[in-house]
Design a protein around this motif. Sequence first.
Motif, mmCIF file in Angstrom:
data_model
loop_
_atom_site.group_PDB
_atom_site.id
_atom_site.type_symbol
_atom_site.label_atom_id
_atom_site.label_comp_id
_atom_site.label_asym_id
_atom_site.label_seq_id
_atom_site.Cartn_x
_atom_site.Cartn_y
_atom_site.Cartn_z
ATOM 1 N N SER A 107 -9.517 -66.879 16.819
ATOM 2 C CA SER A 107 -10.244 -68.074 16.380
ATOM 3 C C SER A 107 -11.720 -67.801 16.125
ATOM 4 O O SER A 107 -12.326 -68.441 15.271
ATOM 5 C CB SER A 107 -10.084 -69.199 17.405
ATOM 6 N N ASP A 108 -12.312 -66.869 16.848
ATOM 7 C CA ASP A 108 -13.733 -66.530 16.694
ATOM 8 C C ASP A 108 -13.838 -65.014 16.661
ATOM 9 O O ASP A 108 -13.816 -64.356 17.699
ATOM 10 C CB ASP A 108 -14.530 -67.113 17.863
ATOM 11 N N ILE A 109 -13.936 -64.461 15.455
ATOM 12 C CA ILE A 109 -13.852 -63.005 15.332
ATOM 13 C C ILE A 109 -15.030 -62.293 15.988
ATOM 14 O O ILE A 109 -14.853 -61.243 16.598
ATOM 15 C CB ILE A 109 -13.640 -62.557 13.870
ATOM 16 N N ALA A 110 -16.221 -62.867 15.919
ATOM 17 C CA ALA A 110 -17.373 -62.219 16.558
ATOM 18 C C ALA A 110 -17.166 -62.150 18.079
ATOM 19 O O ALA A 110 -17.415 -61.111 18.700
ATOM 20 C CB ALA A 110 -18.665 -62.961 16.224
ATOM 21 N N LYS A 111 -16.703 -63.238 18.666
ATOM 22 C CA LYS A 111 -16.433 -63.274 20.110
ATOM 23 C C LYS A 111 -15.325 -62.274 20.463
ATOM 24 O O LYS A 111 -15.411 -61.569 21.466
ATOM 25 C CB LYS A 111 -16.033 -64.684 20.521
ATOM 26 N N SER A 112 -14.293 -62.202 19.632
ATOM 27 C CA SER A 112 -13.182 -61.291 19.897
ATOM 28 C C SER A 112 -13.606 -59.833 19.759
ATOM 29 O O SER A 112 -13.215 -58.996 20.578
ATOM 30 C CB SER A 112 -12.009 -61.601 18.973
ATOM 31 N N ILE A 113 -14.387 -59.521 18.745
ATOM 32 C CA ILE A 113 -14.894 -58.149 18.591
ATOM 33 C C ILE A 113 -15.685 -57.762 19.836
ATOM 34 O O ILE A 113 -15.492 -56.679 20.393
ATOM 35 C CB ILE A 113 -15.746 -58.007 17.313
ATOM 36 N N ALA A 114 -16.563 -58.648 20.283
ATOM 37 C CA ALA A 114 -17.368 -58.362 21.484
ATOM 38 C C ALA A 114 -16.462 -58.146 22.703
ATOM 39 O O ALA A 114 -16.702 -57.252 23.511
ATOM 40 C CB ALA A 114 -18.357 -59.489 21.737
ATOM 41 N N TYR A 166 -14.921 -56.105 7.854
ATOM 42 C CA TYR A 166 -14.842 -56.483 6.450
ATOM 43 C C TYR A 166 -15.183 -57.954 6.288
ATOM 44 O O TYR A 166 -14.789 -58.793 7.091
ATOM 45 C CB TYR A 166 -13.433 -56.214 5.905
ATOM 46 N N GLY A 167 -15.892 -58.252 5.186
ATOM 47 C CA GLY A 167 -16.239 -59.620 4.832
ATOM 48 C C GLY A 167 -17.649 -59.982 5.260
ATOM 49 O O GLY A 167 -18.222 -59.393 6.161
ATOM 50 N N LYS A 168 -18.205 -60.969 4.557
ATOM 51 C CA LYS A 168 -19.534 -61.488 4.875
ATOM 52 C C LYS A 168 -19.431 -62.996 4.890
ATOM 53 O O LYS A 168 -19.373 -63.602 3.826
ATOM 54 C CB LYS A 168 -20.562 -61.015 3.852
ATOM 55 N N PRO A 169 -19.344 -63.618 6.050
ATOM 56 C CA PRO A 169 -19.336 -62.993 7.369
ATOM 57 C C PRO A 169 -18.014 -62.271 7.636
ATOM 58 O O PRO A 169 -17.015 -62.516 6.968
ATOM 59 C CB PRO A 169 -19.520 -64.176 8.327
ATOM 60 N N ALA A 220 -11.431 -56.960 11.233
ATOM 61 C CA ALA A 220 -12.028 -55.811 11.924
ATOM 62 C C ALA A 220 -10.940 -54.889 12.442
ATOM 63 O O ALA A 220 -9.832 -55.326 12.745
ATOM 64 C CB ALA A 220 -12.899 -56.289 13.084
ATOM 65 N N CYS A 221 -11.279 -53.624 12.550
ATOM 66 C CA CYS A 221 -10.410 -52.622 13.156
ATOM 67 C C CYS A 221 -11.133 -52.071 14.374
ATOM 68 O O CYS A 221 -12.334 -51.788 14.321
ATOM 69 C CB CYS A 221 -10.126 -51.495 12.166
ATOM 70 N N LEU A 222 -10.386 -51.961 15.464
ATOM 71 C CA LEU A 222 -10.928 -51.417 16.710
ATOM 72 C C LEU A 222 -9.995 -50.332 17.209
ATOM 73 O O LEU A 222 -8.780 -50.448 17.067
ATOM 74 C CB LEU A 222 -11.044 -52.529 17.758
ATOM 75 N N VAL A 225 -4.974 -45.690 20.016
ATOM 76 C CA VAL A 225 -4.508 -47.062 19.801
ATOM 77 C C VAL A 225 -5.443 -47.779 18.830
ATOM 78 O O VAL A 225 -6.663 -47.801 19.031
ATOM 79 C CB VAL A 225 -4.430 -47.831 21.139
ATOM 80 N N LYS A 226 -4.857 -48.354 17.798
ATOM 81 C CA LYS A 226 -5.610 -49.110 16.801
ATOM 82 C C LYS A 226 -5.171 -50.570 16.843
ATOM 83 O O LYS A 226 -3.977 -50.868 16.822
ATOM 84 C CB LYS A 226 -5.374 -48.541 15.410
ATOM 85 N N LEU A 227 -6.136 -51.473 16.906
ATOM 86 C CA LEU A 227 -5.876 -52.907 16.837
ATOM 87 C C LEU A 227 -6.713 -53.482 15.709
ATOM 88 O O LEU A 227 -7.860 -53.083 15.513
ATOM 89 C CB LEU A 227 -6.277 -53.606 18.140
ATOM 90 N N HIS A 228 -6.128 -54.421 14.989
ATOM 91 C CA HIS A 228 -6.860 -55.109 13.941
ATOM 92 C C HIS A 228 -6.967 -56.579 14.332
ATOM 93 O O HIS A 228 -6.055 -57.137 14.947
ATOM 94 C CB HIS A 228 -6.128 -54.985 12.610
ATOM 95 N N LEU A 229 -8.090 -57.183 13.951
ATOM 96 C CA LEU A 229 -8.311 -58.606 14.194
ATOM 97 C C LEU A 229 -8.536 -59.292 12.861
ATOM 98 O O LEU A 229 -9.249 -58.765 12.003
ATOM 99 C CB LEU A 229 -9.549 -58.818 15.079
ATOM 100 N N VAL A 230 -7.943 -60.458 12.693
ATOM 101 C CA VAL A 230 -8.171 -61.256 11.492
ATOM 102 C C VAL A 230 -8.554 -62.662 11.934
ATOM 103 O O VAL A 230 -7.962 -63.220 12.856
ATOM 104 C CB VAL A 230 -6.938 -61.269 10.550
#
Length: 121
Positions: free
Chosen positions: A12-19, A33-36, A40-42, A47-52
């Motif tokens: 729901s909140d990609i910045a919070k999830s990335i952190a 990717y994207g502005k904002p 994201a890929c972590l 192990v690779k996880l992607h967030l959308v």
Amino acid sequence: MMIGAATVFTVSDIAKSIAHYRDVLSFAVTFQYGKPTYYACLCRDEVKLHLVAAQQTKRLPGNGGVCVFVQDVDAVHAELAARGANVIKPPKDYDYGMRDFDVLDPDGNQLTFGMGSKPVA
């Protein structure tokens, strides 16, 4: 020939999830990717996880799950618990031959960390 895969969690909140994945679960942010940012890929070790971001998909946040196999489940548990991870089930040996524990991300996506063990009799 298949050579890899990555789990994609809707958040729901990609910045919070990335952190959270970076600061609590010790994943490195390798791609945004994207502005904002809405994707994201972590990575951590192999192990690779992607967030959308939920706004970019019809999938609902918090419905994902992944099993991450580790070499020392108790050490990973101790590390993540010390960093403030939302551990919902501590390490335990199960009759299916695994010792594992569960963590939830801020949206409720579940990560199970585990390793092989002797089956419980």
